[in-house]
Design a protein around this motif. Structure first.
Motif, PDB file in Angstrom:
ATOM      1  N   HIS A  32      -2.611 -18.540   9.652  1.00 46.24           N
ATOM      2  CA  HIS A  32      -3.609 -18.204  10.474  1.00 46.24           C
ATOM      3  C   HIS A  32      -4.352 -16.945   9.798  1.00 46.24           C
ATOM      4  N   GLU A  33      -4.113 -16.513   8.760  1.00 43.83           N
ATOM      5  CA  GLU A  33      -4.777 -15.448   8.246  1.00 43.83           C
ATOM      6  C   GLU A  33      -6.211 -16.065   7.374  1.00 43.83           C
ATOM      7  N   TYR A 187      -9.848 -14.686  14.988  1.00 40.98           N
ATOM      8  CA  TYR A 187      -9.887 -13.426  15.088  1.00 40.98           C
ATOM      9  C   TYR A 187     -11.106 -13.101  16.073  1.00 40.98           C
TER      10      TYR A 187
END
Length: 397
Positions: A32-33, A187
């Motif tokens: 997810h980063e 994000y």
């Protein structure tokens, strides 16, 4: 069927040691980063894979959820060749690590959408809920989206007007936060003005245009996935209806038939999400499972309870509108057929999707819909169905 569990890696409040105690062995996770559209480096894949496998808990990375598709691909905007190349390279890197099942979605701009993250459940605990009049209040009165009124009945619009008049700024911000909560790997969290600007970029993109962009994506990546031995499996729209004026094109049986026909390859498959599909009253989820069984590579098993006005909430796994026993029977039958063919990839990973916040879940701050106790209850109930079905088949077939 392989019992699996979604885990958000370093962003998850739930630890691998806790997941192991649920009995699940397959981990469903993602990097997810990594920003959307960027290549997943093989070093990071192996690092996450080792973190899971080297825990000594009997766990392994079974399914990627998700390898996100960049919004430019969904809009068909700009030079897409680098984005397609990056996606194919990420698939190749995953395959090199022995990870071959990849769940993704083609929902424009936002993922799953709810208006309440803590709706009370009758015997205690909370659930996720989509309230039609709250969504209408957001679209009509907060977002002020042109044409939004046409998407709702007069009764829902009147309730929306009343809700907006009685709400304060805290309630409106809570509603916005709930709607934005379905973006676990992104994000970006929009405020109202930011969402308006993001929606403007989809101006002129209707159902036909989005389908064309999806067909192009499939043409670009499925042949590579097939060569790599990958199983791509699209997740249905959640909820299965147009939302925020954006078209949804993976919402029903006809949509699924269309997308699977675009690339007639086993690599072009389906994540059978009983909750997403079950929110559409027209969908017979076990029948959909039966029709497309040979292309189902992953299953999200949860239940919903629907209201006549288009609202719905996430019920306990065996208590909603979908016949979960009938659905699982279809999946078990497909596994038996694959084994009879001698296929090595005969098993269908599944995970207990979402869950009520129960007992010590409350206040823990886990990802919305992904508590520990509520999902463990769901997994135990689904495991019971599986044991009963396979026991009966073993004895009488």
């Amino acid at each position: 069927m392989l019992e699996s569990w979604r885990w958000y890696g370093p962003f998850d409040k739930i630890k691998l040691t806790e997941i192991a105690q649920t009995g699940a062995s397959g981990i469903v996770t993602a990097l997810h980063e990594i920003a959307y559209g960027e290549v997943w480096p093989i070093e990071l894949i192996r690092s996450r894979q080792s973190e899971i496998a080297d825990s000594g808990l009997g766990l392994h990375w079974a399914v990627v959820e998700s390898l996100p598709i960049h919004e430019n691909i969904k809009r068909g905007e700009g030079d897409l060749a680098p984005l397609f190349a990056n996606y194919r390279q990420s698939l190749a890197n995953l395959a090199a690590c022995g990870i071959h099942t990849v769940c993704y979605n083609f929902m424009p701009l936002i993922d799953w959408t709810r208006t309440r993250l803590d709706a009370p459940v009758s015997r205690g605990g909370t659930c996720l809920r989509f309230e039609a009049h709250e969504m209408a209040a957001f679209e009509v009165h907060m977002l002020k989206r042109e044409g939004a009124e046409a998407d709702y009945s007069p009764e829902v619009l009147e309730k929306a007007r009343a809700w907006h008049e009685l709400s304060d700024e805290n309630a409106r911000q809570a509603l916005l936060a709930s709607i934005m909560a379905g973006l676990p790997g992104a994000y970006d969290r929009y405020d109202v003005e930011g969402l308006r600007r993001a929606l403007e970029r989809y101006a002129g993109i209707g159902r036909a245009e989005l389908r064309a962009n999806y067909a192009r994506f499939l043409a670009e990546v499925v042949p590579a996935a097939e060569e790599l031995g990958m199983r791509l499996c699209v997740h249905p729209d959640d909820p299965p209806r147009d939302i925020l004026g954006l078209p949804r094109i993976v919402s029903n049986e006809e949509d699924i038939a269309w997308l699977l026909s675009q690339q007639r390859s086993r690599a072009n498959g389906l994540t059978l999400c009983s909750g997403s599909l079950g929110a559409n009253p027209a969908n017979d989820v076990p029948a959909i499972g039966r029709r497309f069984a040979d292309r189902i590579h992953f299953a999200h098993l949860r239940n919903v309870r629907k209201d006549p006005d288009g609202s719905f909430e996430e019920a306990a796994h065996l208590e909603g509108d979908t016949d979960m026993v009938a659905l699982i029977a279809e999946l078990v039958g497909e596994e038996r057929r694959r084994r009879a063919e001698g296929r090595r990839d005969w098993d269908i990973p599944f995970r207990p999707d979402h869950g009520h916040e129960l007992l010590s879940d409350v206040g823990r701050g886990t990802h919305p819909g992904y508590p520990l106790i509520g999902r463990m209850r769901g997994l135990a109930e689904l495991r019971g169905i599986l044991r009963a079905l396979t026991h009966e088949r073993a004895r009488f077939t």
